[in-house]
Structure formats: C-alpha cells, structure tokens
Design an enzyme around this catalytic site. Structure first.
Site, PDB file in Angstrom:
ATOM      1  N   LYS A 280      -7.941 -15.870  12.708  1.00 20.22           N
ATOM      2  CA  LYS A 280      -7.248 -16.217  11.474  1.00 20.22           C
ATOM      3  C   LYS A 280      -5.813 -16.626  11.788  1.00 20.22           C
ATOM      4  O   LYS A 280      -5.255 -16.209  12.796  1.00 20.22           O
ATOM      5  CB  LYS A 280      -7.197 -14.982  10.558  1.00 20.22           C
ATOM      6  CG  LYS A 280      -8.515 -14.616   9.917  1.00 20.22           C
ATOM      7  CD  LYS A 280      -8.367 -13.384   9.038  1.00 20.22           C
ATOM      8  CE  LYS A 280      -9.688 -12.970   8.421  1.00 20.22           C
ATOM      9  NZ  LYS A 280     -10.204 -13.930   7.424  1.00 20.22           N
ATOM     10  N   ARG A 354     -20.912 -10.510   6.419  1.00 14.89           N
ATOM     11  CA  ARG A 354     -22.335 -10.656   6.113  1.00 14.89           C
ATOM     12  C   ARG A 354     -23.209 -10.267   7.294  1.00 14.89           C
ATOM     13  O   ARG A 354     -24.339  -9.821   7.123  1.00 14.89           O
ATOM     14  CB  ARG A 354     -22.605 -12.103   5.652  1.00 14.89           C
ATOM     15  CG  ARG A 354     -22.273 -13.142   6.671  1.00 14.89           C
ATOM     16  CD  ARG A 354     -22.104 -14.544   6.080  1.00 14.89           C
ATOM     17  NE  ARG A 354     -20.816 -14.737   5.414  1.00 14.89           N
ATOM     18  CZ  ARG A 354     -20.455 -15.842   4.785  1.00 14.89           C
ATOM     19  NH1 ARG A 354     -21.300 -16.872   4.717  1.00 14.89           N
ATOM     20  NH2 ARG A 354     -19.272 -15.945   4.220  1.00 14.89           N
TER      21      ARG A 354
HETATM   22  N1  BES Z   1     -12.625 -10.559   5.028  1.00 12.92           N
HETATM   23  C1  BES Z   1     -12.666 -11.966   4.888  1.00 12.92           C
HETATM   24  C2  BES Z   1     -12.596 -12.410   3.437  1.00 12.92           C
HETATM   25  C3  BES Z   1     -11.259 -12.333   2.783  1.00 12.92           C
HETATM   26  C4  BES Z   1     -10.278 -13.249   3.076  1.00 12.92           C
HETATM   27  C5  BES Z   1     -11.026 -11.392   1.815  1.00 12.92           C
HETATM   28  C6  BES Z   1      -9.060 -13.194   2.416  1.00 12.92           C
HETATM   29  C7  BES Z   1      -9.817 -11.340   1.157  1.00 12.92           C
HETATM   30  C8  BES Z   1      -8.843 -12.237   1.461  1.00 12.92           C
HETATM   31  C9  BES Z   1     -13.974 -12.487   5.455  1.00 12.92           C
HETATM   32  O1  BES Z   1     -14.461 -11.831   6.557  1.00 12.92           O
HETATM   33  C10 BES Z   1     -13.705 -13.895   5.874  1.00 12.92           C
HETATM   34  O2  BES Z   1     -12.940 -14.085   6.758  1.00 12.92           O
HETATM   35  N2  BES Z   1     -14.372 -14.848   5.228  1.00 12.92           N
HETATM   36  C11 BES Z   1     -14.185 -16.208   5.500  1.00 12.92           C
HETATM   37  C12 BES Z   1     -15.541 -16.845   5.481  1.00 12.92           C
HETATM   38  C13 BES Z   1     -15.552 -18.266   5.963  1.00 12.92           C
HETATM   39  C14 BES Z   1     -15.288 -18.306   7.451  1.00 12.92           C
HETATM   40  C15 BES Z   1     -16.890 -18.861   5.635  1.00 12.92           C
HETATM   41  C16 BES Z   1     -13.300 -16.800   4.415  1.00 12.92           C
HETATM   42  O3  BES Z   1     -13.437 -16.416   3.265  1.00 12.92           O
HETATM   43  O4  BES Z   1     -12.455 -17.605   4.756  1.00 12.92           O
HETATM   44 MN    MN Z   2     -13.654 -12.584   8.369  1.00 10.95          MN
END
Ligand code: BES
Ligand code: MN
Ligand code: ZN
Length: 504
Positions: A280, A354
């Site tokens: 990230k 997931r």
């Molecule tokens: N934990 C995150 C989701 C999240 C992001 C929750 C920001 C709250 C605030 C999750 O694991 C994630 O990173 N999801 C990605 C999925 C994407 C790569 C398809 C997302 O939402 O960007």
């Molecule tokens: Mn994630």
C-alpha cells in the site's frame, strides 16, 4: 459509572446536579417549567435575557437556583421540539455528560430521558442514554505515560422516567445498555491497540481471557500447524510474509441446549495489512492496524452476549493474521488451493481479507451452523459507496438480510443492504484458476462479497463490510466499537425468537 432509573419530580431531587431540557426558541420543557415555578421565574428570566436560546447541545450551568434542593441545575438546549430525533438525542446526552464531567458534579439526576423522541419509548431512551454516556467517556490511554485524569469525574447518573410503571423496563434498558457498551469497549480496546502489541496471538489471549471470565465460554486456538493439516492454504499464504504466527481463535459460547445449532460469527482479524508484495502507499498506512476490526467486533459481541447470558449457542471466530512483504511472502500470480478445494489466482496480495475469510468460512461448516455472519473491513470500495455512516450487508437469504438491517435500525448502528447478484460473479473469472482474488475497479465491495459467496453455499450466510464504520480518523481517531451494537441486538432478537418459552 453507576446508572439507575427513578421516577420523581425535579423539585424533590437533592443531587449535585439536575439536568433539564430547554427547546428552541427559549421554550421550557415541562420539567424545566416545574423548576421555574418553584424558583419563582428564575429560569424563564434568564432565558428572556438571552442566556440560552435552546439550540441543540447548548449548555447553561446554574448554581443555587432559589428553592431548588440540588446544588446545580444544568439547562440543556434540545433544539426544536418537533425535530428531536435519535441522533440528536444521543448527541445531546453525550454533550451533557462531558459538561457534567468537566464541572465537578460527581452525581446527577437527568430528566432528558423524558424528552419525546420520535417513535422511541422509555426503554430506548434509557438504553441509548447509557450507551451514549459510556461511549463519550471512553478513552484509550493505557499507553500514555501520563494519564489526563479528571479531578471530580461524574460517577453516578440517574435517568428519570415519567411514571413508576416504566421503572422495570428502565432497569432492563440499563442492563442491556451496559452489556452493549461493555462489548463495544472491548471492541475498541482491542482495535485501538497498536499492531506491535495486537498481533494474532494477542487476539487469542483476549479470547482466552473471556473464557476465564465466563463459565459458558470456551476457546480453542488454531495455529499454523493445525491450519496446514486442515488444508487452510489460502489463510496460511496471507500470513506467510509475517513473523507473527497466524492464529484463528474459536470462541464457543454455550447458553442453549447442547444440540441446538449455533449462530456463527467470523471476524476478519488482519492485525496489520501492509498490502504485502502489492504494498500500500505510505499515507495512512497506520490505519491498517484496524484491519482486525471484524475480529474486534466479534469478540466484543461475544462479551455482550456473555454478559446478557442469552440462552443461545454462538461461536465467534477471530481470523487472526498479518499481511507483510517478505522474501517468503505470497505473490501476485500465485495460485492457491483453498480449504474448500477451489483454486484462486492471486492478482493482488492486498485483497487478502477474502483469502483468510474463505478458509475460515469453510472451517465453520463443521459446526452445522443455524447461520453464519462474517464481519470484515474488507474493501476501500465500501468506504466509497457508503462512507462512515452505514455498514454494508450482503446476503442472498432475504430473512437474514432483513433481520440484520432491522437490528441495525433498532440499535442505531446503521447498515444498508447491497446486491449480491450473480452477474457480478463474472468479474472474478480467471483463465488459470477457479477464480481470481480481485474483480476489477467496478463494484469492488460487491465482488469481494461475491468471492465469499462461493465458500458459503452450505449454510445460511450474510457478510458485512465494515470498512467505513469500524474506525474513524482525524483528531478524535479511534475504533468506533461498531458493529457490536447491531450484532448484539441481532442476537437479542434471535434469542427472543428461538429460545424455548417456559410452558405453563
Ligand atoms: N483492508 C483493506 C480494505 C480497506 C482499505 C479498508 C481502506 C478500509 C480502508 C483490504 O484488505 C484491501 O486492501 N482491499 C483492497 C482490495 C483491492 C486490492 C481489490 C482495496 O479495497 O483497495
Ligand atoms: Mn488489503
Ligand atoms: Zn485488509
């Protein structure tokens, strides 16, 4: 904090402070009117001179009001009488509590619980007054070397109800409000804990502490070795880049008959989500310590449930794991065989929730659940869709979706149903495996739910995406304790419907 209910008249109260409402514009509530009468117009005089308009949350603290037995009278602005709704009621209570806490009243008698709130009864008003009080007094200062202590904090509060007839329901409202608050507090404490302390093992310890405290609670911890034997390869893959062992905590609350099918709650417990190899961006990455908000919500709900001593069986699973980049980490391109036997092509290691949940959801099949609800800070897309106000609910089982959204409505912990149509499933197709772990930019929260749907066909299931509601950022950052109130309400309702009524 000590709570009680009482049915009395304001002029007879002998307390450090009595709290009464004033509507906008400068209109006394009937309780305030009673005080005004015995004080020979002292209050109405002040209002006439412009000391208080009655705008929502406005406060005016008076000392030694003539003929009033209590030391102080706190006048609280309640806005326009006809506009007083649930949200405003809770805000007014919170503001009142802060004022009492800051002005040296260690006890108070509060008449705001008698205000008319559209569509809500005495039970609701007392319960939410308790919850709002506990919520606004919450602090997370365990890790500060100097704690900011209030010199004369509020210790005791009495909520008044109109007649003696409401006393028993008022008492029930306090007990249930306290149980919800206590679960929310545990949720907040666990979620706010930094990721160098709160790792999957820490979640396990918190679960074990619950088992020590309550007879009806037992805990089993499943570590990496056992996951290997179970074939939980997808869960294991996510944790492979971390030095902290993946641990799935299984909390068993047995309040009902041994043979009654349990309700199962599964919480995403990513104690830190760096994104892994698909790392990230740096800004705000600290907030990914809250990626265990689902697990925190589940353990908090288990606590509320145990305090309420509900006559049902509930299993809470904390899917603890940490997602880190490392030489040993899983990578984009990897194809994983999940516990269900279905294969997944990893296209982004940041869509890890997931991958952990799918194996946890397969694992819980063994409990022959009455129903399963998973709770997860699953997608940024959910935050875009619903913001911080509502959690997303997904289910192809209409009655369950309905029960969840109505529990949300009752508890004031909002949720909104989203679609789970088969058309969205196409976005997850992969030429190399049974599915990919991402479905593209469009409908990101929905395709994540669709992914999980492929692992939950053997039981009645709902998914909640709490990415927008579990915590807040900014100056007053921290866990919100959500969705403990709505899940606890769901279980309260479930217990009422499913426990055997004593026959006579
Ligand atoms: N934990 C995150 C989701 C999240 C992001 C929750 C920001 C709250 C605030 C999750 O694991 C994630 O990173 N999801 C990605 C999925 C994407 C790569 C398809 C997302 O939402 O960007
Ligand atoms: Mn994630
Ligand atoms: Zn995550």
């Amino acid at each position: 904090m000590e709570f009680s209910v009482k049915s009395g008249s304001p002029e007879k109260q002998r307390s450090a402070c009595i709290v009464v409402g004033v509507f906008e514009p400068r209109r006394l509530t009937s309780i305030a009117e009673q005080l005004d009468k015995i004080s020979e117009g002292y209050i109405s005089n002040l209002l006439r001179r412009g000391d208080l308009e009655g705008k929502p949350g406005q406060m005016l603290l008076l000392h030694h009001v003539p003929n009033v037995l209590s030391e102080r009278v706190l006048l609280v602005g309640c806005g326009k009488e006809r506009e007083l709704d649930e949200r405003q009621y809770k805000q007014i209570i919170a503001k009142t509590i802060n004022t009492l806490n800051e002005t040296g009243s260690m006890e108070a008698v509060c008449f705001l619980s008698e205000l008319h709130v559209k569509g809500r009864d005495a039970y609701w008003k007392v319960r939410h007054a308790v919850e709002a009080t506990q919520d606004c007094l919450y602090t997370f200062d365990q890790l500060k070397s100097k704690k900011g202590e209030t010199r004369r904090p509020l210790r005791k509060i009495v909520f008044n109800v109109p007649t003696r007839r409401e006393l028993p329901i008022g008492e029930r409202a306090i007990a249930e409000g306290l149980a919800v608050s206590s679960g929310s507090k545990l949720c907040k404490d666990v979620a706010n804990m930094p990721p160098n302390i709160c790792n999957p093992a820490y979640l396990g310890e918190q679960a074990q502490a619950l088992a020590t405290e309550f007879d009806k609670v037992d805990v089993e911890l499943i570590g990496e070795e056992q996951m290997k034997e179970l074939g939980m390869n997808s869960y294991l893959a996510v944790g492979r880049g971390s030095d902290n062992e993946s641990i799935m905590s299984v909390i068993n609350y047995q309040g009902g008959d041994k043979d009654t099918a349990p309700v199962v709650l599964v919480g995403k417990g990513l104690t830190f989500d760096s994104g892994g190899i698909s790392i990230k961006p740096g800004a705000g990455m600290d907030e990914m310590k809250y990626d265990m908000g689902g697990a925190a919500g589940v353990i908090g709900t288990m606590r509320s449930l145990a305090e309420l001593d509900l006559p049902i069986n509930v299993i809470g699973v904390l899917a603890g794991c940490e997602n880190m980049p490392d030489a040993n980490a899983y990578r984009p391109g990897d194809i994983l065989t999940t516990m269900s036997g279905q294969t997944v092509e990893v296209l982004n290691t940041d869509a890890e929730g997931r991958l952990v949940l799918c194996d946890a959801l397969t694992y819980v099949e063994r409990f022959n659940p009455a129903l399963v609800i998973d709770v997860a800070t699953l997608t940024g897309a959910c935050v875009i869709a619903l913001g911080a106000h509502a959690s997303a609910v997904y289910s192809s089982h209409n009655p369950l979706a309905h029960d969840l959204t109505s529990a949300a409505e009752q508890s004031g912990d909002r949720a909104w149903r989203m679609p789970l149509w088969d058309e969205y499933q196409e976005q997850l197709e992969s030429p190399f495996a049974d599915m990919a772990n991402i479905g593209g930019r469009e409908a990101g929260s929905i395709t994540a739910a669709c992914f999980l749907a492929r692992y939950t066909k053997k039981y009645t299931w709902a998914h909640m995406d709490i990415a927008g509601t579990a915590w807040k950022g900014g100056k007053n950052k921290g866990s919100t304790g959500r969705p403990v109130p709505m899940l606890t309400q769901f279980l309260l309702n479930y217990a009422t419907e499913h426990s055997e009524q004593p026959s006579n």
